[in-house]
Design a protein around this motif. Structure first.
Motif, PDB file in Angstrom:
ATOM      1  N   GLY A 170       0.814  -1.211   0.000  1.00  0.00           N
ATOM      2  CA  GLY A 170       0.000   0.000   0.000  1.00  0.00           C
ATOM      3  C   GLY A 170       0.845   1.257   0.000  1.00  0.00           C
ATOM      4  N   VAL A 171       1.863   1.292   0.839  1.00  0.00           N
ATOM      5  CA  VAL A 171       2.727   2.474   0.921  1.00  0.00           C
ATOM      6  C   VAL A 171       3.488   2.686  -0.384  1.00  0.00           C
ATOM      7  CG1 VAL A 171       4.749   3.466   2.047  1.00  0.00           C
ATOM      8  CG2 VAL A 171       2.970   2.374   3.428  1.00  0.00           C
ATOM      9  N   CYS A 172       4.097   1.617  -0.903  1.00  0.00           N
ATOM     10  CA  CYS A 172       4.919   1.738  -2.119  1.00  0.00           C
ATOM     11  C   CYS A 172       4.087   2.142  -3.333  1.00  0.00           C
ATOM     12  CB  CYS A 172       5.640   0.422  -2.386  1.00  0.00           C
ATOM     13  SG  CYS A 172       6.925   0.022  -1.187  1.00  0.00           S
ATOM     14  N   GLU A 173       2.928   1.496  -3.507  1.00  0.00           N
ATOM     15  CA  GLU A 173       2.115   1.801  -4.688  1.00  0.00           C
ATOM     16  C   GLU A 173       1.474   3.181  -4.589  1.00  0.00           C
ATOM     17  OE1 GLU A 173      -0.611  -1.373  -5.539  1.00  0.00           O
ATOM     18  OE2 GLU A 173       0.975  -2.559  -6.499  1.00  0.00           O
ATOM     19  N   GLU A 174       1.035   3.559  -3.405  1.00  0.00           N
ATOM     20  CA  GLU A 174       0.439   4.890  -3.265  1.00  0.00           C
ATOM     21  C   GLU A 174       1.491   5.982  -3.417  1.00  0.00           C
ATOM     22  OE1 GLU A 174      -2.823   5.393  -3.304  1.00  0.00           O
ATOM     23  OE2 GLU A 174      -2.771   3.220  -3.575  1.00  0.00           O
ATOM     24  N   LEU A 175       2.684   5.721  -2.926  1.00  0.00           N
ATOM     25  CA  LEU A 175       3.776   6.681  -3.104  1.00  0.00           C
ATOM     26  C   LEU A 175       4.089   6.855  -4.591  1.00  0.00           C
ATOM     27  CD1 LEU A 175       5.979   8.447  -1.794  1.00  0.00           C
ATOM     28  CD2 LEU A 175       7.446   6.420  -1.741  1.00  0.00           C
ATOM     29  N   SER A 176       4.093   5.740  -5.325  1.00  0.00           N
ATOM     30  CA  SER A 176       4.447   5.786  -6.746  1.00  0.00           C
ATOM     31  C   SER A 176       3.348   6.409  -7.600  1.00  0.00           C
ATOM     32  CB  SER A 176       4.741   4.368  -7.252  1.00  0.00           C
ATOM     33  OG  SER A 176       5.806   3.782  -6.536  1.00  0.00           O
ATOM     34  N   PHE A 177       2.117   5.919  -7.435  1.00  0.00           N
ATOM     35  CA  PHE A 177       1.050   6.313  -8.355  1.00  0.00           C
ATOM     36  C   PHE A 177       0.277   7.554  -7.918  1.00  0.00           C
ATOM     37  CE2 PHE A 177       1.763   1.860  -9.394  1.00  0.00           C
ATOM     38  CZ  PHE A 177       1.808   1.915 -10.782  1.00  0.00           C
ATOM     39  N   ARG A 178       0.184   7.798  -6.631  1.00  0.00           N
ATOM     40  CA  ARG A 178      -0.570   8.954  -6.185  1.00  0.00           C
ATOM     41  C   ARG A 178       0.345  10.137  -5.850  1.00  0.00           C
ATOM     42  NH1 ARG A 178      -3.906   5.221  -7.907  1.00  0.00           N
ATOM     43  NH2 ARG A 178      -3.312   3.811  -6.222  1.00  0.00           N
ATOM     44  N   VAL A 179       1.328   9.925  -4.994  1.00  0.00           N
ATOM     45  CA  VAL A 179       2.169  11.042  -4.545  1.00  0.00           C
ATOM     46  C   VAL A 179       3.075  11.550  -5.665  1.00  0.00           C
ATOM     47  CG1 VAL A 179       3.953  11.757  -2.909  1.00  0.00           C
ATOM     48  CG2 VAL A 179       2.108  10.235  -2.160  1.00  0.00           C
ATOM     49  N   TRP A 216     -10.628   4.869  -6.452  1.00  0.00           N
ATOM     50  CA  TRP A 216     -11.026   5.214  -5.085  1.00  0.00           C
ATOM     51  C   TRP A 216      -9.825   5.494  -4.194  1.00  0.00           C
ATOM     52  CZ3 TRP A 216     -15.438   7.166  -4.333  1.00  0.00           C
ATOM     53  CH2 TRP A 216     -16.537   6.759  -5.084  1.00  0.00           C
ATOM     54  N   PHE A 217      -8.704   4.827  -4.452  1.00  0.00           N
ATOM     55  CA  PHE A 217      -7.489   5.170  -3.708  1.00  0.00           C
ATOM     56  C   PHE A 217      -7.084   6.611  -4.036  1.00  0.00           C
ATOM     57  CE2 PHE A 217      -6.144   0.442  -4.030  1.00  0.00           C
ATOM     58  CZ  PHE A 217      -6.972   0.122  -2.965  1.00  0.00           C
ATOM     59  N   GLY A 218      -7.201   6.965  -5.314  1.00  0.00           N
ATOM     60  CA  GLY A 218      -6.865   8.325  -5.727  1.00  0.00           C
ATOM     61  C   GLY A 218      -7.806   9.356  -5.139  1.00  0.00           C
ATOM     62  N   VAL A 219      -9.092   9.027  -5.120  1.00  0.00           N
ATOM     63  CA  VAL A 219     -10.072   9.938  -4.522  1.00  0.00           C
ATOM     64  C   VAL A 219      -9.768  10.149  -3.043  1.00  0.00           C
ATOM     65  CG1 VAL A 219     -12.499  10.149  -3.854  1.00  0.00           C
ATOM     66  CG2 VAL A 219     -11.904   9.441  -6.178  1.00  0.00           C
ATOM     67  N   VAL A 255      -3.651   8.281   4.247  1.00  0.00           N
ATOM     68  CA  VAL A 255      -5.040   7.836   4.040  1.00  0.00           C
ATOM     69  C   VAL A 255      -5.145   6.780   2.935  1.00  0.00           C
ATOM     70  CG1 VAL A 255      -7.367   8.555   3.407  1.00  0.00           C
ATOM     71  CG2 VAL A 255      -5.998   9.962   4.959  1.00  0.00           C
ATOM     72  N   PRO A 256      -4.691   7.049   1.698  1.00  0.00           N
ATOM     73  CA  PRO A 256      -4.806   6.012   0.670  1.00  0.00           C
ATOM     74  C   PRO A 256      -3.951   4.785   0.968  1.00  0.00           C
ATOM     75  CG  PRO A 256      -3.475   7.825  -0.140  1.00  0.00           C
ATOM     76  CD  PRO A 256      -4.090   8.282   1.151  1.00  0.00           C
ATOM     77  N   ALA A 257      -2.797   4.993   1.619  1.00  0.00           N
ATOM     78  CA  ALA A 257      -1.953   3.848   1.961  1.00  0.00           C
ATOM     79  C   ALA A 257      -2.663   2.936   2.955  1.00  0.00           C
ATOM     80  CB  ALA A 257      -0.622   4.329   2.536  1.00  0.00           C
ATOM     81  N   ALA A 258      -3.368   3.535   3.917  1.00  0.00           N
ATOM     82  CA  ALA A 258      -4.103   2.738   4.900  1.00  0.00           C
ATOM     83  C   ALA A 258      -5.269   2.007   4.245  1.00  0.00           C
ATOM     84  CB  ALA A 258      -4.610   3.642   6.024  1.00  0.00           C
ATOM     85  N   VAL A 259      -6.002   2.704   3.380  1.00  0.00           N
ATOM     86  CA  VAL A 259      -7.127   2.077   2.682  1.00  0.00           C
ATOM     87  C   VAL A 259      -6.627   0.960   1.770  1.00  0.00           C
ATOM     88  CG1 VAL A 259      -8.981   2.458   1.017  1.00  0.00           C
ATOM     89  CG2 VAL A 259      -8.521   4.166   2.779  1.00  0.00           C
ATOM     90  N   HIS A 260      -5.568   1.252   1.051  1.00  0.00           N
ATOM     91  CA  HIS A 260      -4.969   0.274   0.138  1.00  0.00           C
ATOM     92  C   HIS A 260      -4.481  -0.944   0.918  1.00  0.00           C
ATOM     93  CE1 HIS A 260      -2.346  -0.163  -3.732  1.00  0.00           C
ATOM     94  NE2 HIS A 260      -2.697  -1.343  -3.262  1.00  0.00           N
ATOM     95  N   GLY A 261      -3.800  -0.703   2.023  1.00  0.00           N
ATOM     96  CA  GLY A 261      -3.287  -1.801   2.834  1.00  0.00           C
ATOM     97  C   GLY A 261      -4.397  -2.671   3.394  1.00  0.00           C
TER      98      GLY A 261
END
Length: 239
Positions: free
Chosen positions: A20-29, A85-88, A99-105
């Motif tokens: 969750g952290v790695c993918e959200e960091l890459s695709f969202r942040v 939804w992770f992006g939202v 927030v998205p990392a927690a939801v994703h995880g």
């Protein structure tokens, strides 16, 4: 339903958190702001376009190059929904990674645990059904239908001719029997043959295989005996 062991729970939770952290960091942040700048008007980044483009990138990144077209289309569709939804969540939280990392995880943890329980249950079912079939099904030399099992009995498996290959075939058959109705459809057959390393590349190739194995290229459902014929046909091709 059987509960997953603590080790599986801890492992899946850690993997999910890291993913969750790695993918959200890459695709969202990182990717979302870059795409928002590039796709928006000069001096006016478009968060909406950045969100859409990063979502599509997220989905495409989950394509399996070893998977089939239908499987990958389903994967892309599912990942588009989850990625959106992770992006939202990221945008509505004020661009807060937590927030998205927690939801994703949490989503990944649930998916991994559910998959673990489902697969473990299916393996137990397959082994139990294979053992029952091995204990009760002895080939009758007077019955033509049992000819395939007499052939299976002669196959050496792992250096022995002790019905090991028969058990392998029966276990593989019941592993593919996802709805546990005692038969497998074409989709389940593809899954089984993929485990055998010989999945047909097309429906035409599947038809040819079924025709050669037991004379019915349009078969939509197979029993264990027909599946054994298919496996023997493929094994003969390898020899």
């Amino acid at each position: 339903k059987k509960k997953p062991p603590p080790a599986a729970t801890v492992t899946s939770s850690l993997i999910s958190l890291l993913t969750g952290v790695c993918e959200e960091l890459s695709f969202r942040v990182i990717l979302l702001p870059v795409l928002a700048l590039r796709l928006g008007a000069p001096g006016a980044p478009s968060v909406e376009l950045g969100l859409a483009a990063s979502t599509l990138s997220f989905a495409v990144a989950h394509i399996s190059f070893g998977g089939g077209l239908r499987e990958n289309l389903v994967t892309v569709g599912l990942q588009c929904v989850t990625g959106f939804w992770f992006g939202v969540a990221y945008v509505l939280s004020g661009f807060n990674l937590v927030v998205p990392a927690a939801v994703h995880g949490a989503y990944d943890a649930f998916t991994l645990l559910e998959t673990h329980v489902r697969v473990t249950s299916q393996i137990e079912y397959a082994e139990r059904m294979a053992d029952e079939a091995m204990a009760t099904a002895r080939p009758d030399p007077t019955v033509l239908r049992d000819e395939v099992w007499r052939r299976v009995e002669t196959v050496e498996w792992l250096g022995k001719a002790d019905r090991g290959f028969e058990r392998y075939i029966r276990t593989l058959f019941f592993l593919a029997d996802s709805d546990r109705d005692g038969g497998i459809d074409r989709g389940e057959l593809r899954y089984a043959l993929r485990q055998f390393g010989r999945e047909p590349a097309s429906e035409e190739e599947m038809d040819t295989l079924l025709e050669r194995a037991f004379g019915d290229p349009e078969a939509q459902r197979l029993d264990a005996e027909q599946f054994a014929r298919v496996v023997l046909e493929l094994r003969d091709d390898l020899s």
